[in-house]
Design an enzyme around this catalytic site. Structure first.
Site, mmCIF file in Angstrom:
data_model
loop_
_atom_site.group_PDB
_atom_site.id
_atom_site.type_symbol
_atom_site.label_atom_id
_atom_site.label_comp_id
_atom_site.label_asym_id
_atom_site.label_seq_id
_atom_site.Cartn_x
_atom_site.Cartn_y
_atom_site.Cartn_z
ATOM 1 N N GLU A 182 40.385 80.783 -1.726
ATOM 2 C CA GLU A 182 41.167 81.775 -2.018
ATOM 3 C C GLU A 182 40.590 82.062 -3.038
ATOM 4 O OE1 GLU A 182 44.529 79.778 -3.661
ATOM 5 O OE2 GLU A 182 45.627 79.350 -1.773
ATOM 6 N N VAL A 183 40.719 83.426 -3.500
ATOM 7 C CA VAL A 183 40.559 84.535 -4.385
ATOM 8 C C VAL A 183 41.501 84.365 -5.639
ATOM 9 C CG1 VAL A 183 38.727 86.647 -5.247
ATOM 10 C CG2 VAL A 183 38.921 85.660 -2.498
ATOM 11 N N LYS B 199 35.922 83.137 -6.246
ATOM 12 C CA LYS B 199 35.818 83.045 -5.039
ATOM 13 C C LYS B 199 35.422 81.530 -4.757
ATOM 14 C CE LYS B 199 33.975 85.288 -0.752
ATOM 15 N NZ LYS B 199 33.303 86.541 -0.610
ATOM 16 N N GLY C 71 39.990 85.265 1.959
ATOM 17 C CA GLY C 71 39.640 85.138 1.978
ATOM 18 C C GLY C 71 38.845 84.697 3.838
ATOM 19 N N GLN C 72 37.912 84.821 4.171
ATOM 20 C CA GLN C 72 37.127 83.709 4.075
ATOM 21 C C GLN C 72 36.638 82.399 4.176
ATOM 22 O OE1 GLN C 72 32.912 83.871 6.269
ATOM 23 N NE2 GLN C 72 32.497 85.511 5.180
ATOM 24 N N PHE C 73 36.387 81.903 3.379
ATOM 25 C CA PHE C 73 36.318 81.137 2.792
ATOM 26 C C PHE C 73 37.412 79.958 1.995
ATOM 27 C CE2 PHE C 73 31.698 83.184 2.263
ATOM 28 C CZ PHE C 73 31.401 82.464 3.435
ATOM 29 N N ASP D 36 29.551 94.908 8.374
ATOM 30 C CA ASP D 36 30.813 94.638 8.088
ATOM 31 C C ASP D 36 31.954 95.473 7.133
ATOM 32 O OD1 ASP D 36 33.102 93.750 9.212
ATOM 33 O OD2 ASP D 36 33.207 92.299 8.111
#
Ligand code: ADP
Length: 853
Positions: free
Chosen positions: A573-574, A605, A569-571, A709
């Site tokens: 890995e999950v 996350k 994701g944006q930050f 979103d």
């Protein structure tokens, strides 16, 4: 589940600079202001207007000074308040804004002082005065001549009022009024765009009166803001209000006005010279390319466009001896009103005097505009040898010849820009590759023994991740400003936003180094107002930087055992992790549906190692938001690891991943291709899933939270079609008012966004409802295609403009094959132009329950 990280945002900002440069050089010059589009906030709420440009007649205290009169701001004591109580009929107090250059202002917004519930002062009514030079002040009146504008009814709601007619001014004053003595405070915003014509006044003979078949036709300039007598002096009015008249001059665009309203007209019987002379004064010496005159041509009623125009130019004190003369081809066939375009051959002037010669008894104009300065670049869009230097045409799309030297300059600029762009891209790519190499040498962070091998393997699997982070937006996210710019109609709106055209102003908030992007700004204020009830969320004093005192327990990271990577994701890995003894960490009100003695699976996350301070703050904010959300249809935050790096958030594991991927794998029952092995899904299950999304959103909206979103990619699927909404990276708490306005611009999911989110930057629960409609559509089409897949991103933005104009030209997403009529009706109601007419999530939820099959 993609939303933009601050790192990604920064890449966009970098690219934005080159785009700004590109568009500036191309001199995006519009032919005339389009009042329907020219509605961009001019910088009170966004901060582009500097404190020193906001002044007032007086102030109650230092903390209620003029600079606190910014719409949607809560700084100081929450608004501008004058020193004394405002009495009825007294018009002493005012809040003044200096826009530093002339602007076309179409809309104003006002709000009172709320100050977190402490304040309750607002202006019930107000008047507006404006000035172009700072010395002559003009009182604004509406088209019916009324000066008073209805203001606010409470201290927190924003009230927007169209200025009909719009004003052209540099200075604007808001003058609060009341019907009884009361304390008044105001926060304000102006909306519009820069007035690039530079015209500051025109002088002309007063418009006349016509009696036509017993009808009284008033051809005066009823909104002229200069002096009126036998002639009109030192003002602007109907010829510059952006509203071209209809073919039939007795009719008008404007409701409840008199015949002839849109036109200023003269008869040759009263003007013995056989021409009408109009003098135009400009803000400075300009290089003029064209003049466009919108003329009526109802020859059956003795009205014709002019047969000849002679224009004189004055740059210093003297008039140039040689005028420009032009005779349009007369048209006795087509009675349409039209723009006559006159080439001014790059004459330099600060004043122009034109004599328009009568071709018949009457001559009527509704608009006159001038194109000057950078307009030469504009014209290269037309093939050089096809357009005559001067032409008449019924529409308003001027093109004229470019001389060779201009073409050469343009080509030179283009080549230079391409070089600069290539260099920037190479540098960015190089930096990313370098960062990736550094990243590879990092070790895996949970516990040293179980996972250090994984680190290198996982980054190897992501061989294209460097590329993804430079161009990370994916097809679902676009930067609207970039796209809006491509559309000439919207370009001026975006010029305003970037401040490219107003040199003295500071760069927009989002472009200033070190100033947080709106998505990073700390607006997580959990006080809000729901109807008449004020609620306060439990106070949590998380120190964003140290990560102390989080509402959720710090979880010992050594108890997490890595199983597999779920996604990125944006930050960062999950990961799917196994954990023992999780139940002990949880409140009694949360239970896992597994045997209490068995290890449970959780999703972890992690913030990526190279994350900067802003990404870190955003990650902590997402934690902060999620820690307060408790609903069966919102993904649950189980624990956090924030005492040391890397920061982690632990959420419940949803075994079927995100809804988009889940549905893409399925086919609707009964419609499976003969040889397909794809699993099927029944309509009932889809209906159940969207009902759960509506339920989760009902909960969020009850807290005044705006998700911003909502999409299938941001919903997670568990066992038995359970759904939980996730991804609060973009969500924001709504502070008591109607909406949250973005202060910068970001890369945004335009296909899910309401027209007002794209064009005005307004994100509200009603815009979440819009996104819900799109999510409903995605679900019922099983995510087989992107919304509006047949439209390019530019066309999606154009379609947004159509929603805004509401002339029945907007395209709606079609009814999915398996979608029952009442559900499609519900979907369409989510896309109502008027946000107030869209259903609430409460209504949506109940409608879905009622329609259950
Ligand atoms: P971001 O919010 O940073 O974009 P996401 O939360 O979207 O990151 O996670 C990226 C991907 O990881 C998702 O698309 C989904 O496939 C997977 N994922 C995230 N959270 C979970 C979860 N709780 N259970 C299962 N899969 C998850």
């Amino acid at each position: 589940m993609k939303s933009l990280s601050p790192i990604e945002m920064r890449h966009v900002e970098k690219h934005k600079f080159s785009l700004v440069l590109l568009f500036y050089l191309f001199g995006v010059v519009r032919s005339q202001v389009s009042p329907g589009v020219c509605r961009y906030p001019l910088g009170m709420s966004g901060g582009q207007i500097q404190d020193e440009d906001i002044s007032a007649s007086s102030q109650w205290s230092e903390s209620t000074a003029a600079r606190y009169g910014r719409l949607d701001f809560e700084e100081g004591d929450g608004a501008w308040c004058p020193e004394i109580i405002v009495e009825p009929d007294s018009l002493k107090e005012f809040l003044q804004i200096d826009l530093r250059s002339l602007h076309f202002i179409t809309l104003v917004g006002t709000q009172g002082r709320h100050a977190g519930g402490i304040g309750n002062e607002f202006a019930q009514m107000y008047k507006i005065k404006y000035s172009r030079d700072g010395s002559r002040w003009i009182s604004w009146r509406n088209r019916q001549g009324r000066q008073v504008i209805e203001g606010n009814r409470n201290a927190y709601d924003i009230v927007l009022k169209d200025l009909e007619p719009p004003i052209i001014a540099r200075f604007v004053r808001f003058m609060p009024m009341t019907d009884h003595s009361m304390n008044v405070c105001m926060r304000v915003e102006l909306y519009g765009c820069e007035w690039l014509d530079g015209l500051v006044s025109y002088n002309a003979p007063a418009g006349q009166h016509m009696t036509f078949e017993g009808l009284q036709v008033h051809l005066n300039d009823s909104v002229y803001d200069g002096a009126m007598g036998y002639s009109m002096t030192e003002g602007l009015g109907q010829l510059t209000d952006g509203m071209a008249g209809l073919d039939d001059f007795t009719l008008s665009h404007v409701y409840s006005v008199w015949p002839g309203y849109d036109y200023v007209g003269w008869s040759n019987e009263s003007l013995p010279d056989d021409y009408v002379e109009i003098m135009f004064e400009f803000d400075r010496i300009r290089n003029f390319t064209t003049m466009k005159v919108h003329c009526n041509n109802m020859f059956t009623r003795s009205v014709k466009m002019f047969r000849q125009v002679v224009c004189y130019f004055r740059s210093e004190s003297d008039w140039e001896p040689t005028p420009v003369t032009f005779s349009p081809v007369m048209d006795d066939v087509n009675p349409s009103a039209r723009f006559v375009i006159v080439s001014l051959h790059n004459h330099m002037a600060s004043a122009i005097k034109c004599q328009y010669y009568f071709a018949d008894t009457w001559m009527m104009f509704s608009e006159i505009t001038f194109q000057s300065d950078t307009a030469m670049y504009n014209t290269t869009l037309a093939p050089p040898d096809t357009d005559p230097p001067t032409s008449t045409q019924p529409d308003d799309d001027p093109t004229h010849k470019v001389d060779d030297s201009n073409t050469r300059i343009l080509i030179g600029c283009l080549v230079a820009i391409i070089f600069i762009l290539v260099a920037i891209i190479v540098i960015i790519l190089w930096r990313q590759v370098w960062q990736k190499m550094l990243e590879k040498s990092e070790t895996f962070p949970y516990n040293n023994n179980s996972s250090s091998n994984h680190s290198s393997s996982s980054s190897e699997q992501e061989s294209n991740s460097t590329y993804e982070r430079i161009f990370p937006l994916g097809a679902d996210y676009q930067e609207p400003s970039r796209l809006l710019r491509k559309l000439p109609e919207f370009s001026q709106v975006m010029e305003e936003a970037d401040g490219t055209s107003t040199a003295p102003k500071s760069p927009p908030v989002s472009m200033q180094e070190g100033v947080p992007h709106y998505a990073e700004a700390d607006i997580v204020n959990l006080q809000g107002v729901t109807g008449s009830n004020t609620y306060a969320a439990p106070a949590v004093t998380m120190d964003l930087l140290s990560g102390k005192d989080v509402a959720v327990e710090e979880f010992p990271r050594k108890l997490l055992t890595f199983k597999e990577k779920l996604g990125e994701g944006q930050f960062g890995e999950v990961h799917l992790c196994e954990v023992e003894g999780m139940q002990e960490f949880m409140n009694e009100d949360f239970s896992f549906d597994t045997n209490p003695n068995m290890p449970v699976l959780v999703a972890v996350k992690m913030l990526r190692a190279d994350a900067n301070k802003n990404a870190r703050n955003d990650f902590l904010k997402e934690i902060k938001i999620m820690s307060r959300l408790k609903d069966p249809n919102i993904v649950h935050l189980l624990g956090v690891c924030v005492c040391c790096d890397p920061l982690c958030m632990i959420t419940e594991y949803m075994e079927n991943g995100d809804l988009n991927q889940f549905l893409s794998r399925h086919e609707p029952e009964g419609q499976v291709a003969p040889l397909s092995t794809a699993p099927t899904i029944r309509y009932n299950n889809l209906h159940y899933m969207v009902t759960q999304i509506a339920s989760g959103m009902k909960y969020l909206s009850s807290l005044n939270f705006v998700h911003r979103d909502l999409a299938t990619r941001n919903c997670l699927v568990g066992k038995n079609y359970t759904i939980k909404i996730a991804d609060f990276g973009m969500s924001r708490n709504l502070y008591s008012g109607d909406y949250y306005r973005i202060q910068g611009r970001a890369v945004l999911p335009i296909r899910w966004m309401s027209w007002e989110s794209i064009l005005l930057g307004k994100f509200t629960t009603a815009s979440d409802v819009w996104a819900f409609g799109v999510t409903l559509w995605e679900t019922l089409t099983l995510c087989k295609e992107q919304p509006y897949s047949q439209l390019s991103d530019e066309q999606v933005i154009e379609n947004t403009g159509e929603f805004f104009r509401d002339q029945k030209r907007q395209i709606y997403l079609p009814q999915p094959a398996i979608c029952p009529d009442p559900i499609y009706k519900l979907m369409l109601s989510c896309w109502q132009r008027n946000a107030k007419e869209r259903p609430s999530f409460q209504n949506i939820y109940h409608t879905l329950l009622e329609c259950q099959v």
